[in-house]
Write a protein that holds these residues in place. Structure first.
Motif, PDB file in Angstrom:
ATOM      1  N   VAL A  62     -11.278  14.213  -4.394  1.00  0.00           N
ATOM      2  CA  VAL A  62     -10.523  13.920  -3.179  1.00  0.00           C
ATOM      3  C   VAL A  62     -11.222  14.575  -1.995  1.00  0.00           C
ATOM      4  CG1 VAL A  62      -8.344  14.246  -1.967  1.00  0.00           C
ATOM      5  CG2 VAL A  62      -8.345  13.696  -4.412  1.00  0.00           C
ATOM      6  N   ASN A  63     -11.472  13.796  -0.957  1.00  0.00           N
ATOM      7  CA  ASN A  63     -12.061  14.355   0.264  1.00  0.00           C
ATOM      8  C   ASN A  63     -11.002  14.899   1.212  1.00  0.00           C
ATOM      9  OD1 ASN A  63     -14.681  13.624  -0.539  1.00  0.00           O
ATOM     10  ND2 ASN A  63     -14.497  11.583   0.380  1.00  0.00           N
ATOM     11  N   ARG A  64      -9.925  14.108   1.383  1.00  0.00           N
ATOM     12  CA  ARG A  64      -8.914  14.496   2.357  1.00  0.00           C
ATOM     13  C   ARG A  64      -7.607  13.773   2.050  1.00  0.00           C
ATOM     14  NH1 ARG A  64      -7.523  11.981   7.128  1.00  0.00           N
ATOM     15  NH2 ARG A  64      -9.274  10.543   6.815  1.00  0.00           N
ATOM     16  N   LEU A  65      -6.499  14.491   2.212  1.00  0.00           N
ATOM     17  CA  LEU A  65      -5.165  13.922   2.069  1.00  0.00           C
ATOM     18  C   LEU A  65      -4.359  14.241   3.314  1.00  0.00           C
ATOM     19  CD1 LEU A  65      -4.344  15.159  -1.573  1.00  0.00           C
ATOM     20  CD2 LEU A  65      -5.057  12.846  -0.922  1.00  0.00           C
ATOM     21  N   THR A  66      -3.725  13.216   3.883  1.00  0.00           N
ATOM     22  CA  THR A  66      -2.868  13.428   5.049  1.00  0.00           C
ATOM     23  C   THR A  66      -1.561  12.703   4.824  1.00  0.00           C
ATOM     24  OG1 THR A  66      -4.811  13.495   6.490  1.00  0.00           O
ATOM     25  CG2 THR A  66      -2.685  13.215   7.548  1.00  0.00           C
ATOM     26  N   PHE A  67      -0.455  13.428   4.977  1.00  0.00           N
ATOM     27  CA  PHE A  67       0.862  12.821   4.787  1.00  0.00           C
ATOM     28  C   PHE A  67       1.713  13.089   6.022  1.00  0.00           C
ATOM     29  CE2 PHE A  67       5.186  12.882   2.624  1.00  0.00           C
ATOM     30  CZ  PHE A  67       5.274  11.498   2.583  1.00  0.00           C
ATOM     31  N   ASN A  68       2.099  11.995   6.674  1.00  0.00           N
ATOM     32  CA  ASN A  68       2.880  12.086   7.906  1.00  0.00           C
ATOM     33  C   ASN A  68       2.216  13.016   8.924  1.00  0.00           C
ATOM     34  OD1 ASN A  68       4.802  10.300   6.947  1.00  0.00           O
ATOM     35  ND2 ASN A  68       6.077  11.919   6.082  1.00  0.00           N
ATOM     36  N   GLY A  69       0.893  12.874   9.027  1.00  0.00           N
ATOM     37  CA  GLY A  69       0.126  13.604  10.027  1.00  0.00           C
ATOM     38  C   GLY A  69      -0.299  14.995   9.634  1.00  0.00           C
ATOM     39  N   SER A  70       0.148  15.495   8.489  1.00  0.00           N
ATOM     40  CA  SER A  70      -0.201  16.842   8.056  1.00  0.00           C
ATOM     41  C   SER A  70      -1.060  16.799   6.801  1.00  0.00           C
ATOM     42  CB  SER A  70       1.066  17.657   7.771  1.00  0.00           C
ATOM     43  OG  SER A  70       1.871  17.754   8.925  1.00  0.00           O
ATOM     44  N   PRO A  71      -1.984  17.766   6.660  1.00  0.00           N
ATOM     45  CA  PRO A  71      -2.841  17.766   5.469  1.00  0.00           C
ATOM     46  C   PRO A  71      -2.053  18.138   4.215  1.00  0.00           C
ATOM     47  CG  PRO A  71      -3.262  19.699   6.823  1.00  0.00           C
ATOM     48  CD  PRO A  71      -2.341  18.836   7.616  1.00  0.00           C
ATOM     49  N   LEU A  72      -2.500  17.576   3.088  1.00  0.00           N
ATOM     50  CA  LEU A  72      -1.944  17.928   1.783  1.00  0.00           C
ATOM     51  C   LEU A  72      -3.028  18.594   0.958  1.00  0.00           C
ATOM     52  CD1 LEU A  72       0.155  14.870   0.492  1.00  0.00           C
ATOM     53  CD2 LEU A  72       1.009  17.076   1.270  1.00  0.00           C
ATOM     54  N   ASP A  73      -2.616  19.485   0.060  1.00  0.00           N
ATOM     55  CA  ASP A  73      -3.535  20.189  -0.819  1.00  0.00           C
ATOM     56  C   ASP A  73      -3.910  19.274  -1.978  1.00  0.00           C
ATOM     57  OD1 ASP A  73      -4.936  21.877  -2.457  1.00  0.00           O
ATOM     58  OD2 ASP A  73      -3.398  23.434  -2.556  1.00  0.00           O
ATOM     59  N   LEU A  82       0.137  12.375  -7.498  1.00  0.00           N
ATOM     60  CA  LEU A  82       0.165  13.232  -6.317  1.00  0.00           C
ATOM     61  C   LEU A  82       1.612  13.310  -5.816  1.00  0.00           C
ATOM     62  CD1 LEU A  82      -1.391  14.799  -4.077  1.00  0.00           C
ATOM     63  CD2 LEU A  82      -1.470  12.625  -2.822  1.00  0.00           C
ATOM     64  N   PRO A  83       2.268  14.471  -5.922  1.00  0.00           N
ATOM     65  CA  PRO A  83       3.664  14.561  -5.491  1.00  0.00           C
ATOM     66  C   PRO A  83       3.795  14.492  -3.974  1.00  0.00           C
ATOM     67  CG  PRO A  83       2.846  16.715  -6.177  1.00  0.00           C
ATOM     68  CD  PRO A  83       1.768  15.736  -6.498  1.00  0.00           C
ATOM     69  N   LEU A  84       4.869  13.833  -3.531  1.00  0.00           N
ATOM     70  CA  LEU A  84       5.166  13.688  -2.110  1.00  0.00           C
ATOM     71  C   LEU A  84       6.621  14.048  -1.862  1.00  0.00           C
ATOM     72  CD1 LEU A  84       3.553  10.181  -1.407  1.00  0.00           C
ATOM     73  CD2 LEU A  84       2.506  12.411  -0.951  1.00  0.00           C
ATOM     74  N   GLU A  85       6.871  14.749  -0.790  1.00  0.00           N
ATOM     75  CA  GLU A  85       8.242  15.034  -0.354  1.00  0.00           C
ATOM     76  C   GLU A  85       8.501  14.133   0.851  1.00  0.00           C
ATOM     77  OE1 GLU A  85      11.877  16.209  -0.833  1.00  0.00           O
ATOM     78  OE2 GLU A  85      10.309  17.129  -2.087  1.00  0.00           O
ATOM     79  N   THR A  86       9.083  12.978   0.608  1.00  0.00           N
ATOM     80  CA  THR A  86       9.217  11.980   1.663  1.00  0.00           C
ATOM     81  C   THR A  86      10.385  12.325   2.590  1.00  0.00           C
ATOM     82  OG1 THR A  86      10.748  10.517   0.488  1.00  0.00           O
ATOM     83  CG2 THR A  86       8.399  10.267   0.027  1.00  0.00           C
ATOM     84  N   VAL A  87      10.304  11.775   3.809  1.00  0.00           N
ATOM     85  CA  VAL A  87      11.403  11.901   4.763  1.00  0.00           C
ATOM     86  C   VAL A  87      12.105  10.554   4.860  1.00  0.00           C
ATOM     87  CG1 VAL A  87      10.212  13.699   6.067  1.00  0.00           C
ATOM     88  CG2 VAL A  87       9.911  11.294   6.726  1.00  0.00           C
ATOM     89  N   ALA A  88      13.351  10.572   5.247  1.00  0.00           N
ATOM     90  CA  ALA A  88      14.073   9.313   5.443  1.00  0.00           C
ATOM     91  C   ALA A  88      13.443   8.551   6.601  1.00  0.00           C
ATOM     92  CB  ALA A  88      15.547   9.595   5.724  1.00  0.00           C
ATOM     93  N   GLY A  89      13.165   7.285   6.357  1.00  0.00           N
ATOM     94  CA  GLY A  89      12.519   6.469   7.376  1.00  0.00           C
ATOM     95  C   GLY A  89      11.090   6.167   7.010  1.00  0.00           C
ATOM     96  N   VAL A  90      10.265   5.992   8.049  1.00  0.00           N
ATOM     97  CA  VAL A  90       8.880   5.570   7.833  1.00  0.00           C
ATOM     98  C   VAL A  90       8.009   6.770   7.466  1.00  0.00           C
ATOM     99  CG1 VAL A  90       6.862   4.515   8.895  1.00  0.00           C
ATOM    100  CG2 VAL A  90       9.147   3.633   9.416  1.00  0.00           C
ATOM    101  N   GLU A  92       3.789   7.792   6.173  1.00  0.00           N
ATOM    102  CA  GLU A  92       2.423   7.301   6.089  1.00  0.00           C
ATOM    103  C   GLU A  92       1.566   8.295   5.318  1.00  0.00           C
ATOM    104  OE1 GLU A  92       0.118   5.163   9.346  1.00  0.00           O
ATOM    105  OE2 GLU A  92      -0.909   7.124   9.315  1.00  0.00           O
ATOM    106  N   LEU A  93       0.878   7.787   4.292  1.00  0.00           N
ATOM    107  CA  LEU A  93      -0.030   8.597   3.491  1.00  0.00           C
ATOM    108  C   LEU A  93      -1.436   8.051   3.646  1.00  0.00           C
ATOM    109  CD1 LEU A  93      -0.553  10.745   1.199  1.00  0.00           C
ATOM    110  CD2 LEU A  93      -0.218   8.854  -0.428  1.00  0.00           C
ATOM    111  N   VAL A  94      -2.402   8.934   3.894  1.00  0.00           N
ATOM    112  CA  VAL A  94      -3.815   8.565   3.961  1.00  0.00           C
ATOM    113  C   VAL A  94      -4.554   9.347   2.881  1.00  0.00           C
ATOM    114  CG1 VAL A  94      -5.899   8.435   5.358  1.00  0.00           C
ATOM    115  CG2 VAL A  94      -3.652   8.123   6.438  1.00  0.00           C
ATOM    116  N   VAL A  95      -5.252   8.631   2.024  1.00  0.00           N
ATOM    117  CA  VAL A  95      -6.007   9.250   0.931  1.00  0.00           C
ATOM    118  C   VAL A  95      -7.464   8.843   1.062  1.00  0.00           C
ATOM    119  CG1 VAL A  95      -6.342   9.386  -1.560  1.00  0.00           C
ATOM    120  CG2 VAL A  95      -4.029   9.236  -0.622  1.00  0.00           C
ATOM    121  N   ASP A  96      -8.312   9.829   1.290  1.00  0.00           N
ATOM    122  CA  ASP A  96      -9.762   9.624   1.352  1.00  0.00           C
ATOM    123  C   ASP A  96     -10.335  10.215   0.068  1.00  0.00           C
ATOM    124  OD1 ASP A  96     -12.486   9.681   1.803  1.00  0.00           O
ATOM    125  OD2 ASP A  96     -12.347  10.422   3.851  1.00  0.00           O
TER     126      ASP A  96
END
Length: 819
Positions: A62-73, A82-90, A92-96
């Motif tokens: 993995v090069n980079r993970l970004t979830f709702n604008g913040s980096p993920l480990d 890959l676990p995600l703690e989602t928020v109600a509503g929209v 966005e996950l970016v996986v490089d």
């Protein structure tokens, strides 16, 4: 040892579906930077009700993970999740990430054509392979549209699910391809086909059509293009007529790709086929029919599977049974191959019946697959052949008006969504069908076939349901009766354990036209009469039905190998001698002749030579007879003579040359140097596979050690060569050489999960199973290992099926000891 990745459980899929709606995927792939890996940048936009979930991801790194604008480990990634703690509503996950090119026919498969060294790529995302290409919520009921962007070498063409075009040059001699936003797709339908493919284009009724194949087989694709396009157009017209719903996925491209595991995959907009279906050597009509029905099968999926997709894998039978039925029906109705159902009888019927007779049988529908891996085990002859047969019965019962009205209702209500078997049957009932619950219970939700046999002395037909899966089924089918050499048919309804039947004839063949689904076997008197009657049977469907009766009798140890050989000698079954393991020729060589009396191989060989001599030069029956003669030859000088000069009407093409060399290898009448020279002289993909088969068929310790290095993974080869190594290794007459590998197979099989996964993991279990030592000890070891719950599930299932086959061979050997 189990898989390093977690298989998705149905309960997890339900929870994730209740939590999420996936809005879109944006996937950027860089195929130009490396020949071992590729870059993958995935942006997933989805709506959540809020709470924890996970995304599926199987990267090299993995090069980079970004979830709702913040980096993920990246260290959060665990066994493909890959676990995600989602928020109600929209959200966005970016996986490089960097992903692996694979050589097992799954994920993004990359291969090098030995004919010219050119590299080719294609995607096969079925079941759980998509996360090795892009990050995703990998389950069939989280559909979303995809927008793909692909950077590829400048000389490559790129094709995907939606129309696309090359837009600009990239860096380092690459080019950028941009694709339109697709219709909503399940993850397992996404594909990319990329490489220096030879592409042919056409159009029909407003639909852009395309064909592609490797550059080295371009001339063969050119030769077949008119037939392929003609069938495609005929099938489109018929599906549009039957369904009244136009194909909705833009272009319709048919890509013939190398080293493909399945026959084909129905990816919307870009169907992928195994490229041996581009015929570089002469083939029989049976192979052309197989290609035609495969083409129509995948086209049927565009409606049943692609417009409406099963909500979970345990309803995958809906896709395959429907496509199997419609593919054969449409091929027979509107193409030049009006005998498609006859070929289907040879190629598919026994595949389904044998699966349904095994201890591992399962219902067609609602098999309760708890996870994706378990569902894959039920992707078999029951899902295809049995389900198709039952749908064929249902269509006959309902009539076309109701049958297709229900299907159209189903497509309209669930367009681009997901549905279940219950949804479909409700649509049929809305269209005018009576209550189908009893039909569903007895035919789709109860495993195992009824057995129907003639008790000639008592004058009755006896119907016996499977002991472990009783059902109350009625059967309506035709019976063929021969009296004084003349055949007649009558229709019977079997709805009781015993049905009176006045024989009134010499031979009685039950359900030869496959009107129902049951095990039917010929009685002893019928078998004796068939030895004189069979050569004069001109009804091709009846001939196929006779052979299937015979195969079922042999499978249940109710018909001797000697009787089968007598029938073959009387009338060589050249109608179905292709190499597929479900075909008559392969069955005769692998199942019957090893158990037959001494001299049987020579008798069959002589019958094949006689068939060649009495058929028209250049005819398909002559070619089929020659293939059988090669496979049964024991005289190396005869094989050498055919290598030098083929019979009149037949050319020595690459396929025929390797058949001769493989047989010489089995007899120990060639060597590695000659085989390598043959490969170097014509270094095609087909040659490379056949070279492997021939090499490991040699009766030498070195040959068997080479095959074993493929099994263990010490020698890494593509999937087709893996199969060739297994099939070539276990040869009759080489038992002493092979003896050490029987124990090694059971000792080392569990560790193969470390070197392969998915489709080929199960296939290798079967390919390398020790088939030549016919012993109780081998059976005991197979059953014991198959019962080991710590073993990978796909390995256990395939091993259990191999054990059942072995048990049946042992039963036949005991019932009919060879003289």
């Amino acid at each position: 040892m189990s898989s390093p990745y977690q298989s998705l459980h149905h309960t997890e899929a339900i929870a994730r579906r209740e939590l999420l709606d996936v809005e879109e995927y944006d996937v950027r792939l860089n195929l130009a930077s490396d020949d071992q890996t590729f870059g993958s940048v995935t942006t997933i936009r989805f709506t959540s009700r809020g709470g924890p979930t996970f995304v599926d991801l199987k990267p090299v790194r993995v090069n980079r993970l970004t979830f709702n604008g913040s980096p993920l480990d990246a260290d959060l990634l665990d066994r493909g999740r890959l676990p995600l703690e989602t928020v109600a509503g929209v959200n966005e996950l970016v996986v490089d990430a960097v992903m692996p090119f694979r050589n097992d026919g799954e994920g993004l498969h990359r291969s090098s054509d030995p004919a010219d060294g050119k590299s080719y790529v294609y995607g096969m995302m079925f079941m759980d392979a998509a996360p090795s290409v892009f990050a995703c919520f990998d389950q069939p009921d989280l559909k979303a549209p995809y927008t793909l962007h692909v950077e590829a070498p400048e000389t490559w063409t790129v094709i995907a699910n939606a129309p696309g075009e090359r837009t600009e040059s990239g860096s380092r001699g690459s080019a950028l391809w941009e694709f339109q936003r697709s219709q909503p797709l399940s993850t397992y339908f996404v594909t990319v086909v990329a490489g220096p493919y030879h592409v042919i284009r056409d159009e029909h009724d407003g639909i852009p059509l395309g064909l592609s194949a490797r550059a080295s087989i371009a001339s063969a694709l050119d030769a077949d293009a008119d037939e392929l396009f003609t069938m495609t157009k005929q099938c489109f017209d018929e599906f549009h007529r039957l369904f009244g719903i136009r194909y909705p996925f833009g272009d319709y491209h048919q890509a013939f790709v190398p080293e493909f595991n399945a026959g084909a995959m129905e990816n919307p907009g870009c169907v992928t086929f195994r490229d041996p279906l581009v015929f570089t050597s002469r083939v029989t009509r049976g192979m052309r029919i197989q290609r035609a029905t495969t083409l129509a099968h995948e086209m049927a999926h565009q409606w049943f599977g692609n417009i409406v997709t099963p909500a979970w894998w345990d309803d995958l039978w809906l896709n395959e049974s429907f496509a199997e039925y419609m593919g054969n029906r449409v091929t027979a109705d509107v193409t030049e191959y009006d005998d498609a159902w006859v070929d289907n009888a040879y190629a598919r019927r026994q595949w389904g019946l044998y699966a349904d007779l095994r201890p591992t049988t399962h219902p067609v529908a609602g098999n309760g697959a708890s996870d994706a891996s378990a569902a894959l085990q039920d992707f078999d002859g029951i899902s295809y052949a049995k389900g198709s047969s039952i749908l064929k019965q249902l269509a006959a019962s309902l009539g076309d008006e109701v049958f297709f009205a229900g299907a159209i209702d189903h497509f309209a209500r669930h367009r681009f969504g997901n549905a279940t078997m219950h949804d479909l049957f409700e649509s049929w009932e809305r269209a005018g069908a009576d209550d189908l619950s009893s039909f569903t219970s007895n035919w789709l939700r109860t495993a195992g076939p009824d057995t129907i046999v003639l008790d000639r002395a008592a004058g009755v037909l006896r119907r016996t349901p499977p002991a472990e899966h009783p059902a109350d089924r009625s059967h309506t089918f035709r019976v063929a009766v021969a009296t004084d050499g003349k055949w007649s048919t009558r229709t019977l309804e079997i709805d009781a354990p015993q049905t009176p039947f006045e024989v009134g004839g010499d031979a009685v063949v039950l359900d030869p036209y496959e009107d129902s689904w049951a095990v039917v076997r010929p009685d002893a008197t019928t078998v004796e009469h068939l030895k004189t009657l069979l050569p004069d049977v001109e009804d091709d469907a009846l001939r196929a039905g006779i052979w299937n009766n015979v195969r079922s009798g042999f499978h249940d140890a109710a018909l001797s190998p000697a009787d089968v050989v007598d029938l073959v000698v009387a009338s060589p079954p050249v109608e179905s001698t292709e190499d597929g393991k479900r075909r008559l020729g392969s069955w005769l060589l692998s199942d019957v002749l090893p158990l037959a009396p001494a001299g049987s191989l020579e008798r069959v060989h002589a019958a094949a030579l006689q068939k060649m001599a009495t058929t028209i030069a250049g005819s398909e029956h002559q070619l089929a007879g020659l293939r059988m003669a090669i496979s049964t030859a024991t005289d190396p000088s005869l094989l050498r003579s055919w290598l030098a000069v083929t019979p009149d009407g037949i050319d020595l093409d690459v396929d025929l040359r390797w058949r001769l060399l493989v047989r010489l290898a089995v007899l120990g009448e060639t060597d590695p140097e000659e085989l390598l020279a043959a490969l170097d002289a014509e270094p095609t993909g087909h040659s490379r596979v056949e070279h492997m088969k021939a090499l490991v068929s040699l009766p030498t310790a070195e040959a068997k050690a080479h095959a074993w290095s493929v099994f263990t993974g010490a020698l890494d080869v593509p999937n087709y060569e893996l199969e060739a190594a297994g099939l070539g290794m276990w040869r009759g007459g080489q038992e002493e050489l092979l003896a050490p590998y029987v124990d090694r197979y059971f000792d080392e099989l569990p560790d193969t999960v470390a070197v392969r996964s998915g489709w080929v993991l199960a296939d290798a279990t079967e390919f390398f199973f020790p088939v030549t030592p016919l012993s109780d000890s081998t059976l005991d070891r197979a059953r014991a290992l198959a019962a080991d719950e710590s073993l990978d599930l796909s390995v256990r299932r395939r091993l259990a099926d191999c054990a059942d086959d072995l048990a049946r061979r042992l039963a036949t050997a005991r019932a009919y000891p060879p003289a």
